[in-house]
Design a protein around this motif. Structure first.
Motif, PDB file in Angstrom:
ATOM      1  N   PHE A 266       0.830  -1.208   0.000  1.00 26.71           N
ATOM      2  CA  PHE A 266       0.000   0.000   0.000  1.00 26.71           C
ATOM      3  C   PHE A 266       0.868   1.263   0.000  1.00 26.71           C
ATOM      4  O   PHE A 266       0.469   2.297  -0.546  1.00 26.71           O
ATOM      5  CB  PHE A 266      -0.931   0.001   1.225  1.00 26.71           C
ATOM      6  CG  PHE A 266      -2.378  -0.199   0.882  1.00 26.71           C
ATOM      7  CD1 PHE A 266      -2.769  -1.200  -0.003  1.00 26.71           C
ATOM      8  CD2 PHE A 266      -3.365   0.606   1.429  1.00 26.71           C
ATOM      9  CE1 PHE A 266      -4.099  -1.390  -0.326  1.00 26.71           C
ATOM     10  CE2 PHE A 266      -4.710   0.429   1.116  1.00 26.71           C
ATOM     11  CZ  PHE A 266      -5.070  -0.571   0.238  1.00 26.71           C
ATOM     12  N   GLY A 267       2.029   1.179   0.622  1.00 20.87           N
ATOM     13  CA  GLY A 267       2.900   2.342   0.706  1.00 20.87           C
ATOM     14  C   GLY A 267       3.494   2.765  -0.625  1.00 20.87           C
ATOM     15  O   GLY A 267       4.035   3.875  -0.739  1.00 20.87           O
TER      16      GLY A 267
ATOM     17  N   LEU B 288      -1.279   2.758   9.768  1.00 16.72           N
ATOM     18  CA  LEU B 288       0.037   2.209   9.452  1.00 16.72           C
ATOM     19  C   LEU B 288       0.626   2.838   8.194  1.00 16.72           C
ATOM     20  O   LEU B 288       1.846   2.846   8.010  1.00 16.72           O
ATOM     21  CB  LEU B 288      -0.056   0.690   9.288  1.00 16.72           C
ATOM     22  CG  LEU B 288      -0.593  -0.074  10.497  1.00 16.72           C
ATOM     23  CD1 LEU B 288      -0.556  -1.565  10.245  1.00 16.72           C
ATOM     24  CD2 LEU B 288       0.198   0.270  11.753  1.00 16.72           C
ATOM     25  N   VAL B 289      -0.221   3.334   7.329  1.00 21.03           N
ATOM     26  CA  VAL B 289       0.226   4.067   6.144  1.00 21.03           C
ATOM     27  C   VAL B 289      -0.947   4.910   5.676  1.00 21.03           C
ATOM     28  O   VAL B 289      -2.105   4.535   5.834  1.00 21.03           O
ATOM     29  CB  VAL B 289       0.715   3.108   5.033  1.00 21.03           C
ATOM     30  CG1 VAL B 289      -0.427   2.298   4.450  1.00 21.03           C
ATOM     31  CG2 VAL B 289       1.426   3.882   3.920  1.00 21.03           C
TER      32      VAL B 289
ATOM     33  N   VAL C 285      -4.010   2.156   5.499  1.00 26.56           N
ATOM     34  CA  VAL C 285      -4.175   0.899   6.227  1.00 26.56           C
ATOM     35  C   VAL C 285      -4.416   1.205   7.700  1.00 26.56           C
ATOM     36  O   VAL C 285      -3.638   1.935   8.331  1.00 26.56           O
ATOM     37  CB  VAL C 285      -2.950  -0.019   6.085  1.00 26.56           C
ATOM     38  CG1 VAL C 285      -3.140  -1.290   6.912  1.00 26.56           C
ATOM     39  CG2 VAL C 285      -2.710  -0.380   4.627  1.00 26.56           C
ATOM     40  N   LEU C 286      -5.486   0.629   8.239  1.00 28.22           N
ATOM     41  CA  LEU C 286      -5.807   0.740   9.660  1.00 28.22           C
ATOM     42  C   LEU C 286      -5.654  -0.626  10.318  1.00 28.22           C
ATOM     43  O   LEU C 286      -6.207  -1.624   9.836  1.00 28.22           O
ATOM     44  CB  LEU C 286      -7.244   1.234   9.845  1.00 28.22           C
ATOM     45  CG  LEU C 286      -7.551   2.662   9.379  1.00 28.22           C
ATOM     46  CD1 LEU C 286      -9.045   2.930   9.458  1.00 28.22           C
ATOM     47  CD2 LEU C 286      -6.782   3.681  10.198  1.00 28.22           C
ATOM     48  N   ALA C 287      -4.933  -0.667  11.410  1.00 35.49           N
ATOM     49  CA  ALA C 287      -4.805  -1.880  12.224  1.00 35.49           C
ATOM     50  C   ALA C 287      -5.490  -1.643  13.565  1.00 35.49           C
ATOM     51  O   ALA C 287      -5.954  -0.549  13.857  1.00 35.49           O
ATOM     52  CB  ALA C 287      -3.346  -2.241  12.413  1.00 35.49           C
ATOM     53  N   ASP C 288      -5.539  -2.692  14.384  1.00 36.47           N
ATOM     54  CA  ASP C 288      -6.230  -2.638  15.683  1.00 36.47           C
ATOM     55  C   ASP C 288      -7.677  -2.184  15.500  1.00 36.47           C
ATOM     56  O   ASP C 288      -8.225  -1.431  16.326  1.00 36.47           O
ATOM     57  CB  ASP C 288      -5.512  -1.703  16.658  1.00 36.47           C
ATOM     58  CG  ASP C 288      -4.115  -2.184  17.004  1.00 36.47           C
ATOM     59  OD1 ASP C 288      -3.835  -3.387  16.807  1.00 36.47           O
ATOM     60  OD2 ASP C 288      -3.296  -1.369  17.455  1.00 36.47           O
ATOM     61  N   VAL C 289      -8.288  -2.618  14.416  1.00 36.73           N
ATOM     62  CA  VAL C 289      -9.683  -2.271  14.139  1.00 36.73           C
ATOM     63  C   VAL C 289     -10.586  -3.144  14.998  1.00 36.73           C
ATOM     64  O   VAL C 289     -10.409  -4.364  15.076  1.00 36.73           O
ATOM     65  CB  VAL C 289      -9.991  -2.447  12.645  1.00 36.73           C
ATOM     66  CG1 VAL C 289     -11.468  -2.236  12.368  1.00 36.73           C
ATOM     67  CG2 VAL C 289      -9.144  -1.470  11.825  1.00 36.73           C
ATOM     68  N   ALA C 290     -11.564  -2.506  15.668  1.00 39.10           N
ATOM     69  CA  ALA C 290     -12.397  -3.216  16.639  1.00 39.10           C
ATOM     70  C   ALA C 290     -13.828  -2.688  16.588  1.00 39.10           C
ATOM     71  O   ALA C 290     -14.090  -1.613  16.040  1.00 39.10           O
ATOM     72  CB  ALA C 290     -11.810  -3.032  18.039  1.00 39.10           C
ATOM     73  N   PRO C 291     -14.766  -3.439  17.169  1.00 38.27           N
ATOM     74  CA  PRO C 291     -16.160  -2.981  17.198  1.00 38.27           C
ATOM     75  C   PRO C 291     -16.291  -1.588  17.815  1.00 38.27           C
ATOM     76  O   PRO C 291     -15.560  -1.238  18.735  1.00 38.27           O
ATOM     77  CB  PRO C 291     -16.854  -4.039  18.059  1.00 38.27           C
ATOM     78  CG  PRO C 291     -16.034  -5.279  17.863  1.00 38.27           C
ATOM     79  CD  PRO C 291     -14.619  -4.792  17.752  1.00 38.27           C
ATOM     80  N   GLY C 292     -17.226  -0.811  17.258  1.00 41.77           N
ATOM     81  CA  GLY C 292     -17.419   0.553  17.713  1.00 41.77           C
ATOM     82  C   GLY C 292     -16.724   1.586  16.856  1.00 41.77           C
ATOM     83  O   GLY C 292     -17.019   2.785  16.937  1.00 41.77           O
ATOM     84  N   GLN C 293     -15.792   1.141  16.019  1.00 42.32           N
ATOM     85  CA  GLN C 293     -15.103   2.040  15.101  1.00 42.32           C
ATOM     86  C   GLN C 293     -15.813   2.028  13.736  1.00 42.32           C
ATOM     87  O   GLN C 293     -16.278   0.969  13.294  1.00 42.32           O
ATOM     88  CB  GLN C 293     -13.651   1.607  14.903  1.00 42.32           C
ATOM     89  CG  GLN C 293     -12.824   1.548  16.173  1.00 42.32           C
ATOM     90  CD  GLN C 293     -11.482   0.870  15.939  1.00 42.32           C
ATOM     91  OE1 GLN C 293     -11.119   0.538  14.808  1.00 42.32           O
ATOM     92  NE2 GLN C 293     -10.731   0.659  17.022  1.00 42.32           N
TER      93      GLN C 293
END
Length: 405
Positions: free
Chosen positions: A236-237, A278-279, A295-303
């Motif tokens: 992606f970068g 992350l980028v 790129v999004l990491a640590d994606v969790a419910p509520g986001q």
């Protein structure tokens, strides 16, 4: 139908250039879109007569058959992301069945709607059978209420789908809805990581990330998570933003400032609730409604990145403990249009796809959007009804039983 397909191919470059000017599609994607709609015309011309022919049925003491009669006028409310495809896919099937068609296209691509109307008529369609309406949303309700309109189809957000379905329900009109989605692609323990990363990058960025069936959530098991994230971020970068008419451009502008700003708002809200960028993730200082490959990491419910649809080039990577947990997370979405599974065990992936994945379409070790011969549509908040394939040809017909004593 065949003549319309031929006319589309003859006008391919002119139409492709128009779509790119109107909505910012990569020129290669615009050309591919014209090829796709021409293939839809070919498929409909080849299979429509047989699919819609009378079917004899065995009935005790009588002769009976089922006929497929046109219902009247089918009204289509269509979005901007595929200016040709969205209009052609419902109109060609409806015309094949003998219906008239009305189109309310998105204001971003009014030119494409008018282009199609003129092309259909040049190819021999009687004038007036394909009408383009340049109207407001308020005026649209009047069209749904009109006695001559017997069916309504919409592609758009789930909010728009609820509004149109409610209005059509008031006057008892059939609807077909293809709404938003947050398609999950599962990278299971035994996945081919190189294939998964390459395919998931392409699946997220196709059409500048503005596709209902883009790969959007990447649910990766613990075994592969770190390696997948590293490789995905690396690819992606390197994505090149630029002029959508340039051959080496990999990511063009989004359709409008509002669309770009909405995506950025969703990304920032996700970060505020615990996601990590992350980028990408920052509006670039340049002319045009660009947004970088993000790129999004640590994606969790509520986001928003977890719960909603990100309509642009932003990928959400979600960690799962194992294969079963990955499927649980995928099915936890309120959407259910498409999805994917990466596994070296194709039989295992097929079982998951057929028995457990709660979507209308599943791609195994691949990414796809639509083909003329397979039904397209979803479940849950992604809508109902099907377009394309043999199933789509019968959505707007009166399936009538006739019995002769």
């Amino acid at each position: 139908m065949s003549a319309i397909g031929g006319a589309l191919r003859d006008a391919k470059e002119e139409f492709a250039q128009l779509m790119t000017r109107e909505v910012g599609k990569l020129i290669g994607d615009s050309r591919d879109e014209v090829d796709l709609v021409a293939a839809i015309c070919d498929y409909t011309a080849q299979h429509g007569p047989a699919v819609l022919a009378d079917e004899t049925r065995e009935v005790k003491g009588a002769t009976a058959f089922v006929t497929h009669a046109p219902i009247g006028v089918v009204y289509g409310i269509q979005p901007w992301n595929f200016p040709a495809y969205q209009a052609v896919r419902y109109s060609i099937a409806s015309l094949m069945a003998g219906n008239g068609v009305l189109l309310k296209h998105a204001e971003n691509c009014t030119g494409s709607g008018l282009f199609l109307r003129d092309l259909y008529e040049r190819a021999g369609l009687p004038k007036g059978l394909f009408g383009v309406l340049i109207i407001t949303h308020e005026q649209s309700d009047r069209i749904i209420e009109n006695d001559l309109v017997r069916g309504v189809t919409l592609t758009g957000s789930d909010r728009a789908g609820r509004a149109v379905a409610a209005k059509a329900g008031e006057v008892v009109k059939k609807t077909v809805l293809e709404l938003g989605s947050n398609d999950a692609y599962l990278v299971l323990d035994d996945a081919d990581l190189d294939l998964a990363v390459k395919t998931c990058v392409a699946g997220r960025l196709y059409n500048n990330g503005q596709t209902c069936v883009n790969a959007k959530r990447f649910i990766v098991t613990d075994k592969n998570y770190d390696a997948f994230v590293e490789a995905y971020v690396e690819q992606f970068g390197t994505i090149r933003m630029g002029d959508p008419n340039e051959a080496n451009t990999q990511l063009g502008p989004l359709v409008s400032r509002g669309q770009r700003d909405q995506l950025d708002k969703q990304v920032q809200e996700s970060v505020a609730k615990g996601a990590r960028v992350l980028v990408g993730g920052k509006v670039p200082d340049r002319t045009g409604w660009f947004y970088p490959a993000t790129v999004l990491a640590d994606v969790a419910p509520g986001q928003p990145a977890h719960d909603d649809e990100l309509f642009g080039p932003a990928a959400a990577i979600i960690r799962a403990s194992d294969d079963e947990d990955a499927m649980r997370i995928a099915n936890g979405s309120r959407y259910g249009l498409g999805g994917g599974i990466f596994s070296r065990n194709v039989d295992y992936a097929r079982e998951l796809a057929t028995k457990y994945f709660d979507t209308g379409m599943v791609f195994i070790n691949s990414f796809g959007i639509a083909t003329p011969d397979l039904p397209f549509g979803g479940v849950k908040d992604s809508g109902y009804g099907r377009e394309h394939g043999l199933e789509g040809l019968k959505e707007f017909v009166n399936v009538k039983s006739v019995t002769i004593g």
